[in-house]
Design a protein around this motif. Structure first.
Motif, mmCIF file in Angstrom:
data_model
loop_
_atom_site.group_PDB
_atom_site.id
_atom_site.type_symbol
_atom_site.label_atom_id
_atom_site.label_comp_id
_atom_site.label_asym_id
_atom_site.label_seq_id
_atom_site.Cartn_x
_atom_site.Cartn_y
_atom_site.Cartn_z
ATOM 1 N N GLU A 55 -2.728 25.282 -10.365
ATOM 2 C CA GLU A 55 -2.831 24.676 -9.037
ATOM 3 C C GLU A 55 -2.246 23.261 -8.987
ATOM 4 O O GLU A 55 -2.035 22.727 -7.910
ATOM 5 N N HIS A 58 1.272 24.756 -8.057
ATOM 6 C CA HIS A 58 1.392 25.844 -7.085
ATOM 7 C C HIS A 58 0.212 25.820 -6.118
ATOM 8 O O HIS A 58 -0.815 25.205 -6.400
ATOM 9 N N SER A 59 0.345 26.542 -5.014
ATOM 10 C CA SER A 59 -0.770 26.667 -4.065
ATOM 11 C C SER A 59 -1.889 27.491 -4.706
ATOM 12 O O SER A 59 -1.685 28.163 -5.725
ATOM 13 N N THR A 60 -3.059 27.466 -4.084
ATOM 14 C CA THR A 60 -4.202 28.222 -4.600
ATOM 15 C C THR A 60 -3.897 29.715 -4.613
ATOM 16 O O THR A 60 -4.211 30.410 -5.587
#
Length: 93
Positions: A55, A58-60
């Motif tokens: 995270e 990157h996004s969740t």
């Protein structure tokens, strides 16, 4: 065995979730012990260590998808192992 395969209907689903290692234990107790010893430690690794690191970049949602790849790679062979499938085989097969 594929989803459209008729052999799915020949499985003995009454054995699903039962323990051949400790058959005298009640099913609910076995599931709690199994979750405590195997599930908690594994979740700490996948969700507590790997996901936060992913995270950072990157996004969740993307991180959850990336965590699922090694998780699936680790667990997929277990579904085909004889101890995992032998209890569900019908006596007719």
């Amino acid at each position: 065995m594929l989803a459209g395969d008729s052999s799915w209907s020949q499985l003995n689903w009454s054995a699903f979730g039962s323990s051949t290692e400790f058959p005298a234990l009640p099913l609910a107790f076995w599931w709690v012990v199994d979750l405590g010893f195997y599930g908690v430690g594994e979740e700490l690794g996948w969700r507590g260590l790997l996901q936060p690191r992913l995270e950072r970049r990157h996004s969740t949602v993307a991180s959850a998808g990336l965590v699922s790849l090694p998780w699936a790679a680790r667990h997929l062979p277990l579904f085909g192992s004889p101890p995992a499938t032998a209890r569900c085989r019908s006596s007719a097969s």
